[in-house]
Design a protein around this motif. Structure first.
Motif, short mmCIF file in Angstrom:
data_model
loop_
_atom_site.label_atom_id
_atom_site.label_comp_id
_atom_site.label_asym_id
_atom_site.label_seq_id
_atom_site.Cartn_x
_atom_site.Cartn_y
_atom_site.Cartn_z
N LEU A 196 0.83 -1.21 0.00
CA LEU A 196 0.00 0.00 0.00
C LEU A 196 0.86 1.26 0.00
O LEU A 196 0.60 2.19 -0.76
CB LEU A 196 -0.90 0.03 1.25
N VAL A 197 1.85 1.29 0.85
CA VAL A 197 2.73 2.47 0.93
C VAL A 197 3.42 2.70 -0.42
O VAL A 197 3.47 3.83 -0.93
CB VAL A 197 3.78 2.31 2.05
N ILE A 198 3.91 1.64 -1.01
CA ILE A 198 4.63 1.76 -2.28
C ILE A 198 3.70 2.20 -3.40
O ILE A 198 4.04 3.08 -4.19
CB ILE A 198 5.35 0.44 -2.60
N THR A 199 2.50 1.62 -3.48
CA THR A 199 1.57 2.02 -4.55
C THR A 199 1.03 3.43 -4.31
O THR A 199 0.79 4.16 -5.26
CB THR A 199 0.42 1.02 -4.73
N PHE A 200 0.86 3.81 -3.04
CA PHE A 200 0.44 5.18 -2.73
C PHE A 200 1.52 6.15 -3.21
O PHE A 200 1.22 7.16 -3.85
CB PHE A 200 0.20 5.33 -1.22
N GLY A 201 2.76 5.84 -2.90
CA GLY A 201 3.87 6.68 -3.34
C GLY A 201 3.97 6.77 -4.85
O GLY A 201 4.19 7.85 -5.41
N ALA A 202 3.81 5.64 -5.51
CA ALA A 202 3.86 5.63 -6.97
C ALA A 202 2.74 6.49 -7.56
O ALA A 202 2.95 7.23 -8.53
CB ALA A 202 3.78 4.20 -7.49
N ALA A 203 1.56 6.42 -6.98
CA ALA A 203 0.44 7.25 -7.45
C ALA A 203 0.73 8.73 -7.22
O ALA A 203 0.46 9.57 -8.08
CB ALA A 203 -0.86 6.83 -6.77
N ALA A 204 1.30 9.06 -6.06
CA ALA A 204 1.63 10.46 -5.77
C ALA A 204 2.70 10.98 -6.72
O ALA A 204 2.60 12.11 -7.24
CB ALA A 204 2.09 10.60 -4.32
N ILE A 205 3.72 10.19 -6.97
CA ILE A 205 4.79 10.58 -7.89
C ILE A 205 4.23 10.75 -9.29
O ILE A 205 4.56 11.71 -10.00
CB ILE A 205 5.94 9.56 -7.84
N THR A 206 3.35 9.85 -9.70
CA THR A 206 2.73 9.93 -11.02
C THR A 206 1.83 11.15 -11.15
O THR A 206 1.84 11.83 -12.18
CB THR A 206 1.95 8.64 -11.33
N GLU A 213 9.72 3.85 2.97
CA GLU A 213 9.66 4.53 4.26
C GLU A 213 9.68 6.03 4.03
O GLU A 213 10.68 6.70 4.29
CB GLU A 213 10.84 4.11 5.15
N PRO A 214 8.57 6.56 3.52
CA PRO A 214 8.55 7.98 3.15
C PRO A 214 8.65 8.91 4.35
O PRO A 214 8.15 8.60 5.43
CB PRO A 214 7.19 8.14 2.45
N ARG A 215 9.31 10.02 4.12
CA ARG A 215 9.46 11.07 5.14
C ARG A 215 9.19 12.41 4.46
O ARG A 215 9.57 12.63 3.32
CB ARG A 215 10.87 11.11 5.71
N TRP A 216 8.56 13.27 5.21
CA TRP A 216 8.40 14.64 4.75
C TRP A 216 9.78 15.29 4.69
O TRP A 216 10.68 14.93 5.46
CB TRP A 216 7.50 15.43 5.69
N ASN A 217 9.93 16.24 3.82
CA ASN A 217 11.18 16.99 3.72
C ASN A 217 10.82 18.46 3.51
O ASN A 217 11.22 19.08 2.52
CB ASN A 217 12.05 16.46 2.59
N ILE A 218 10.04 18.98 4.44
CA ILE A 218 9.59 20.37 4.32
C ILE A 218 10.49 21.23 5.19
O ILE A 218 10.27 21.40 6.38
CB ILE A 218 8.10 20.51 4.69
N ASN A 219 11.53 21.73 4.54
CA ASN A 219 12.49 22.56 5.25
C ASN A 219 12.46 24.02 4.78
O ASN A 219 13.25 24.82 5.23
CB ASN A 219 13.91 21.99 5.13
N ARG A 220 11.53 24.32 3.89
CA ARG A 220 11.35 25.71 3.44
C ARG A 220 10.01 26.21 3.97
O ARG A 220 8.98 25.57 3.79
CB ARG A 220 11.40 25.77 1.92
#
Length: 170
Positions: A65-75, A115-122
């Motif tokens: 699920l995590v991987i397919t969610f990420g793939a959908a978000a990237i797409t 293992e996605p992580r946010w990277n909001i540093n701005r």
């Protein structure tokens, strides 16, 4: 944009498989036999037993699920790029907000899809977003592990796709 529907179908299938397994409808012995794929000059022999317990199956499907969610978000983000919508220097309009938050979700998965992580540093991205009736608050996510509730639940990605199809590439 050729693959956005496929990516979201894969995500839907991953949720259905996960639900099916949670209901105990998957027979692990039937699912996990020794298997060899042959064809096209290739031979792939899979291990005799990949999953030992029903809990292993649930964990594998959660990871899927995590991987397919990420793939959908990237797409989804890639479709935004292909449609010619760049990140705006100022995040003002609803479309600007959609674009910025889609990019941030993509970033969470792009460096480690499992293992996605946010990277909001701005500071400009650490903010609430509102577009098409969708509300996402990324004010305090920083660099923490991505969780579905950070965006309001996993269904929000499907709502974002609908927003894009309505407002960016109708």
């Amino acid at each position: 944009m050729n693959y956005v529907d496929t990516a979201f179908r894969q995500l839907s299938l991953a949720w259905k498989l996960y639900d099916y397994a949670l209901d105990g409808k998957i027979n692990l012995d039937e699912l996990d036999p020794p298997l060899t794929f042959q064809g096209g000059g290739m031979v792939l022999v899979l291990p005799d037993k990949v999953l030992d317990t029903p809990d292993d199956l649930i964990l594998a499907l959660q990871n899927n699920l995590v991987i397919t969610f990420g793939a959908a978000a990237i797409t989804l983000n890639r479709c935004r790029e292909e449609a010619g919508y760049a990140l705006s220097a100022e995040i003002i309009t609803e479309n600007d907000q959609f674009i910025a938050v889609t990019y941030q979700i993509r970033n969470a998965f792009a460096h480690d899809i499992a293992e996605p992580r946010w990277n909001i540093n701005r500071a400009r991205y650490a903010r609430p977003y509102e577009f098409g009736g969708i509300h996402i608050n990324l004010t305090d996510v920083g660099t923490k592990r991505f969780e579905y509730q950070d965006i309001g639940g996993p269904d929000v990605l499907f709502l974002m796709k609908t927003y894009a199809e309505t407002h960016l590439w109708p």
